[in-house]
Design a protein around this motif. Structure first.
Motif, PDB file in Angstrom:
ATOM      1  N   GLY A  10       0.817  -1.208   0.000  1.00 39.13           N
ATOM      2  CA  GLY A  10       0.000   0.000   0.000  1.00 39.13           C
ATOM      3  C   GLY A  10       0.846   1.252   0.000  1.00 39.13           C
ATOM      4  N   ILE A  11       1.910   1.242   0.786  1.00 35.70           N
ATOM      5  CA  ILE A  11       2.813   2.398   0.832  1.00 35.70           C
ATOM      6  C   ILE A  11       3.527   2.557  -0.505  1.00 35.70           C
ATOM      7  CG2 ILE A  11       4.919   3.297   1.900  1.00 35.70           C
ATOM      8  CD1 ILE A  11       3.960   1.970   4.526  1.00 35.70           C
ATOM      9  N   LEU A  12       4.041   1.457  -1.049  1.00 34.72           N
ATOM     10  CA  LEU A  12       4.729   1.527  -2.344  1.00 34.72           C
ATOM     11  C   LEU A  12       3.797   2.017  -3.444  1.00 34.72           C
ATOM     12  CD1 LEU A  12       6.921  -1.707  -2.451  1.00 34.72           C
ATOM     13  CD2 LEU A  12       7.721   0.638  -2.438  1.00 34.72           C
ATOM     14  N   PHE A  13       2.563   1.525  -3.434  1.00 32.68           N
ATOM     15  CA  PHE A  13       1.620   1.934  -4.466  1.00 32.68           C
ATOM     16  C   PHE A  13       1.292   3.417  -4.340  1.00 32.68           C
ATOM     17  CE2 PHE A  13      -2.560   2.293  -6.487  1.00 32.68           C
ATOM     18  CZ  PHE A  13      -2.252   1.752  -7.735  1.00 32.68           C
ATOM     19  N   ALA A  14       1.162   3.915  -3.106  1.00 34.62           N
ATOM     20  CA  ALA A  14       0.843   5.325  -2.897  1.00 34.62           C
ATOM     21  C   ALA A  14       2.012   6.226  -3.302  1.00 34.62           C
ATOM     22  CB  ALA A  14       0.477   5.568  -1.441  1.00 34.62           C
ATOM     23  N   GLY A  39       9.121 -10.909  -5.594  1.00 35.69           N
ATOM     24  CA  GLY A  39       8.798  -9.535  -5.237  1.00 35.69           C
ATOM     25  C   GLY A  39       7.961  -9.453  -3.976  1.00 35.69           C
ATOM     26  N   GLN A  40       6.967 -10.317  -3.866  1.00 35.62           N
ATOM     27  CA  GLN A  40       6.119 -10.330  -2.677  1.00 35.62           C
ATOM     28  C   GLN A  40       6.881 -10.824  -1.451  1.00 35.62           C
ATOM     29  OE1 GLN A  40       3.102  -8.951  -2.362  1.00 35.62           O
ATOM     30  NE2 GLN A  40       3.491  -8.276  -4.445  1.00 35.62           N
ATOM     31  N   LEU A  41       7.825 -11.724  -1.647  1.00 36.40           N
ATOM     32  CA  LEU A  41       8.656 -12.191  -0.536  1.00 36.40           C
ATOM     33  C   LEU A  41       9.518 -11.045   0.006  1.00 36.40           C
ATOM     34  CD1 LEU A  41       9.620 -14.586   1.216  1.00 36.40           C
ATOM     35  CD2 LEU A  41      11.348 -15.021  -0.538  1.00 36.40           C
ATOM     36  N   ILE A  42      10.101 -10.274  -0.881  1.00 38.85           N
ATOM     37  CA  ILE A  42      10.925  -9.132  -0.474  1.00 38.85           C
ATOM     38  C   ILE A  42      10.077  -8.094   0.250  1.00 38.85           C
ATOM     39  CG2 ILE A  42      12.283  -7.176  -1.348  1.00 38.85           C
ATOM     40  CD1 ILE A  42      13.186  -9.120  -3.629  1.00 38.85           C
ATOM     41  N   VAL A  43       8.942  -7.754  -0.342  1.00 37.22           N
ATOM     42  CA  VAL A  43       8.062  -6.751   0.261  1.00 37.22           C
ATOM     43  C   VAL A  43       7.501  -7.265   1.586  1.00 37.22           C
ATOM     44  CG1 VAL A  43       5.879  -5.519  -0.041  1.00 37.22           C
ATOM     45  CG2 VAL A  43       7.488  -5.645  -1.920  1.00 37.22           C
ATOM     46  N   VAL A  66       5.057   5.264  -5.177  1.00 35.90           N
ATOM     47  CA  VAL A  66       5.649   5.004  -6.487  1.00 35.90           C
ATOM     48  C   VAL A  66       4.593   4.849  -7.578  1.00 35.90           C
ATOM     49  CG1 VAL A  66       7.172   3.430  -7.759  1.00 35.90           C
ATOM     50  CG2 VAL A  66       7.613   3.915  -5.372  1.00 35.90           C
ATOM     51  N   GLY A  67       3.433   4.330  -7.208  1.00 38.19           N
ATOM     52  CA  GLY A  67       2.397   4.080  -8.193  1.00 38.19           C
ATOM     53  C   GLY A  67       2.413   2.662  -8.720  1.00 38.19           C
ATOM     54  N   ASN A  68       3.293   1.823  -8.157  1.00 30.40           N
ATOM     55  CA  ASN A  68       3.398   0.435  -8.591  1.00 30.40           C
ATOM     56  C   ASN A  68       3.932  -0.393  -7.437  1.00 30.40           C
ATOM     57  OD1 ASN A  68       3.270  -1.747 -10.258  1.00 30.40           O
ATOM     58  ND2 ASN A  68       4.900  -1.098 -11.643  1.00 30.40           N
ATOM     59  N   THR A  69       3.756  -1.697  -7.509  1.00 26.90           N
ATOM     60  CA  THR A  69       4.282  -2.601  -6.491  1.00 26.90           C
ATOM     61  C   THR A  69       5.103  -3.692  -7.153  1.00 26.90           C
ATOM     62  OG1 THR A  69       2.343  -4.050  -6.568  1.00 26.90           O
ATOM     63  CG2 THR A  69       2.276  -2.234  -5.006  1.00 26.90           C
ATOM     64  N   LEU A  70       5.852  -4.420  -6.341  1.00 24.60           N
ATOM     65  CA  LEU A  70       6.607  -5.553  -6.861  1.00 24.60           C
ATOM     66  C   LEU A  70       5.660  -6.723  -7.078  1.00 24.60           C
ATOM     67  CD1 LEU A  70       9.765  -5.447  -4.573  1.00 24.60           C
ATOM     68  CD2 LEU A  70       9.560  -4.636  -6.915  1.00 24.60           C
ATOM     69  N   GLY A  71       5.822  -7.433  -8.155  1.00 27.27           N
ATOM     70  CA  GLY A  71       4.943  -8.548  -8.468  1.00 27.27           C
ATOM     71  C   GLY A  71       5.680  -9.868  -8.393  1.00 27.27           C
ATOM     72  N   GLY A  72       4.924 -10.926  -8.463  1.00 27.16           N
ATOM     73  CA  GLY A  72       5.492 -12.265  -8.453  1.00 27.16           C
ATOM     74  C   GLY A  72       5.851 -12.736  -7.061  1.00 27.16           C
TER      75      GLY A  72
END
Length: 84
Positions: A46-50, A61-65, A52-58
């Protein structure tokens, strides 16, 4: 954690929580690791999307986040537990 399903979210959440537990030198159980990993990924996504406008996928990416978010949650829990 879109696109990975519930089972994937539980697996990634558990791994992310375990990684955060080892980084932050805390002693959590398996269920708490899963919860911290999933909630941490949701919060940090949520913070990254607010910002940067994008999030890490896969999965990776989700493991890192999730691990970074779980570290933030453990840190916040330590702050609040010391003040009471």
């Amino acid at each position: 954690m879109t696109g990975i399903g519930w089972i994937g979210a539980i697996i990634i959440g558990g791994l992310a929580g375990w990684i955060a537990e080892n980084i932050m030198k805390s002693n959590q159980g398996l269920l708490m690791n899963i919860v911290l990993g999933i909630v941490g990924a949701i919060v940090l996504n949520g913070i990254l999307f607010a910002v940067v406008g994008n999030t890490l996928g896969g999965w990776i990416g989700q493991l890192i986040v999730g691990a970074a978010g779980a570290c933030l949650l453990i840190y916040a829990m330590r702050l609040f537990s010391r003040k009471t």
